[in-house]
Scaffold this motif. Structure first.
Motif, PDB file in Angstrom:
ATOM      1  N   GLN A  29      32.774  30.840  21.672  1.00  0.00           N
ATOM      2  CA  GLN A  29      32.990  32.265  21.549  1.00  0.00           C
ATOM      3  C   GLN A  29      31.675  32.926  21.163  1.00  0.00           C
ATOM      4  O   GLN A  29      30.793  32.290  20.573  1.00  0.00           O
ATOM      5  CB  GLN A  29      34.058  32.544  20.498  1.00  0.00           C
ATOM      6  N   GLY A  30      31.542  34.180  21.503  1.00  0.00           N
ATOM      7  CA  GLY A  30      30.278  34.885  21.338  1.00  0.00           C
ATOM      8  C   GLY A  30      29.769  35.015  19.929  1.00  0.00           C
ATOM      9  O   GLY A  30      28.568  35.077  19.703  1.00  0.00           O
ATOM     10  N   GLN A  31      30.645  35.023  18.946  1.00  0.00           N
ATOM     11  CA  GLN A  31      30.203  35.239  17.566  1.00  0.00           C
ATOM     12  C   GLN A  31      29.853  33.955  16.834  1.00  0.00           C
ATOM     13  O   GLN A  31      29.483  33.981  15.668  1.00  0.00           O
ATOM     14  CB  GLN A  31      31.269  36.018  16.784  1.00  0.00           C
ATOM     15  N   LYS A  32      29.916  32.812  17.485  1.00  0.00           N
ATOM     16  CA  LYS A  32      29.645  31.531  16.831  1.00  0.00           C
ATOM     17  C   LYS A  32      28.151  31.296  16.627  1.00  0.00           C
ATOM     18  O   LYS A  32      27.307  31.848  17.320  1.00  0.00           O
ATOM     19  CB  LYS A  32      30.246  30.375  17.643  1.00  0.00           C
ATOM     20  N   THR A  49      26.410  20.740  29.682  1.00  0.00           N
ATOM     21  CA  THR A  49      26.812  21.720  30.684  1.00  0.00           C
ATOM     22  C   THR A  49      27.581  22.810  29.957  1.00  0.00           C
ATOM     23  O   THR A  49      28.584  22.538  29.294  1.00  0.00           O
ATOM     24  CB  THR A  49      27.706  21.096  31.773  1.00  0.00           C
ATOM     25  N   ALA A  50      27.117  24.033  30.048  1.00  0.00           N
ATOM     26  CA  ALA A  50      27.778  25.171  29.424  1.00  0.00           C
ATOM     27  C   ALA A  50      28.757  25.775  30.417  1.00  0.00           C
ATOM     28  O   ALA A  50      28.453  25.898  31.610  1.00  0.00           O
ATOM     29  CB  ALA A  50      26.749  26.207  28.992  1.00  0.00           C
ATOM     30  N   VAL A  51      29.939  26.119  29.915  1.00  0.00           N
ATOM     31  CA  VAL A  51      30.991  26.692  30.754  1.00  0.00           C
ATOM     32  C   VAL A  51      31.527  27.962  30.098  1.00  0.00           C
ATOM     33  O   VAL A  51      31.447  28.117  28.877  1.00  0.00           O
ATOM     34  CB  VAL A  51      32.147  25.688  30.986  1.00  0.00           C
ATOM     35  N   PRO A  52      32.109  28.851  30.893  1.00  0.00           N
ATOM     36  CA  PRO A  52      32.749  30.031  30.308  1.00  0.00           C
ATOM     37  C   PRO A  52      34.025  29.642  29.578  1.00  0.00           C
ATOM     38  O   PRO A  52      34.603  28.585  29.838  1.00  0.00           O
ATOM     39  CB  PRO A  52      33.050  30.922  31.521  1.00  0.00           C
ATOM     40  N   VAL A  53      34.448  30.506  28.674  1.00  0.00           N
ATOM     41  CA  VAL A  53      35.691  30.292  27.933  1.00  0.00           C
ATOM     42  C   VAL A  53      36.674  31.378  28.345  1.00  0.00           C
ATOM     43  O   VAL A  53      36.590  32.506  27.871  1.00  0.00           O
ATOM     44  CB  VAL A  53      35.455  30.339  26.409  1.00  0.00           C
ATOM     45  N   PRO A  54      37.605  31.046  29.243  1.00  0.00           N
ATOM     46  CA  PRO A  54      38.605  32.040  29.634  1.00  0.00           C
ATOM     47  C   PRO A  54      39.470  32.427  28.440  1.00  0.00           C
ATOM     48  O   PRO A  54      39.755  31.612  27.567  1.00  0.00           O
ATOM     49  CB  PRO A  54      39.441  31.315  30.686  1.00  0.00           C
ATOM     50  N   ALA A  55      39.875  33.649  28.394  1.00  0.00           N
ATOM     51  CA  ALA A  55      40.808  34.170  27.385  1.00  0.00           C
ATOM     52  C   ALA A  55      40.255  34.145  25.965  1.00  0.00           C
ATOM     53  O   ALA A  55      41.012  34.210  25.017  1.00  0.00           O
ATOM     54  CB  ALA A  55      42.137  33.418  27.439  1.00  0.00           C
ATOM     55  N   ALA A  56      38.944  34.051  25.796  1.00  0.00           N
ATOM     56  CA  ALA A  56      38.369  34.050  24.446  1.00  0.00           C
ATOM     57  C   ALA A  56      38.504  35.432  23.837  1.00  0.00           C
ATOM     58  O   ALA A  56      38.028  36.410  24.410  1.00  0.00           O
ATOM     59  CB  ALA A  56      36.920  33.621  24.483  1.00  0.00           C
TER      60      ALA A  56
END
Length: 119
Positions: A29-32, A49-56
């Protein structure tokens, strides 16, 4: 685990296992605290490998930024559109690797849903 304390616990556990190349699939999540989370894991990882987090809720960290930060911290890193794509790439290019999907609890939920056939 989604915070630095959890990353340290994960790293300690992984160090206790028989040695194998470790590949991380990470979505946060963005605030971590990105650096605090990545540092203990990158000490033992071969790649990330960085991946998006759906529904975060509250927004997710940009995978490009996560990968760039991992590279700046000395780890080979890239991105994938999702966990499935990251795993498919690893199955082809690094079948012997130990894989840790970690970071956001939302990411873990998505992985569990997909495993149960609901995604």
């Amino acid at each position: 685990g989604h915070n630095p304390a959890a990353a340290h616990a994960l790293a300690d556990t992984l160090r206790s296992l028989p040695p194998r190349p470790l590949h991380l699939i990470v979505g946060l999540q963005g605030q971590k605290d990105v650096d605090g989370y990545l540092a203990p894991l990158l000490d033992i990882a071969s790649s990330l490998t960085a991946v998006p987090v759906p529904a975060a809720r509250g927004g997710a960290a940009d995978p490009d930024i996560l990968a760039k930060r991992a590279q700046e911290m000395g780890c080979q890193a890239g991105t994938a559109p999702d966990v499935h794509a990251a795993l498919a790439h690893l199955a082809k290019d690094a079948p012997e690797a130990r894989v840790l999907v970690c970071g956001s609890l939302y990411l873990a939920g998505d992985v569990l849903k997909a495993e149960r056939g609901h995604a």
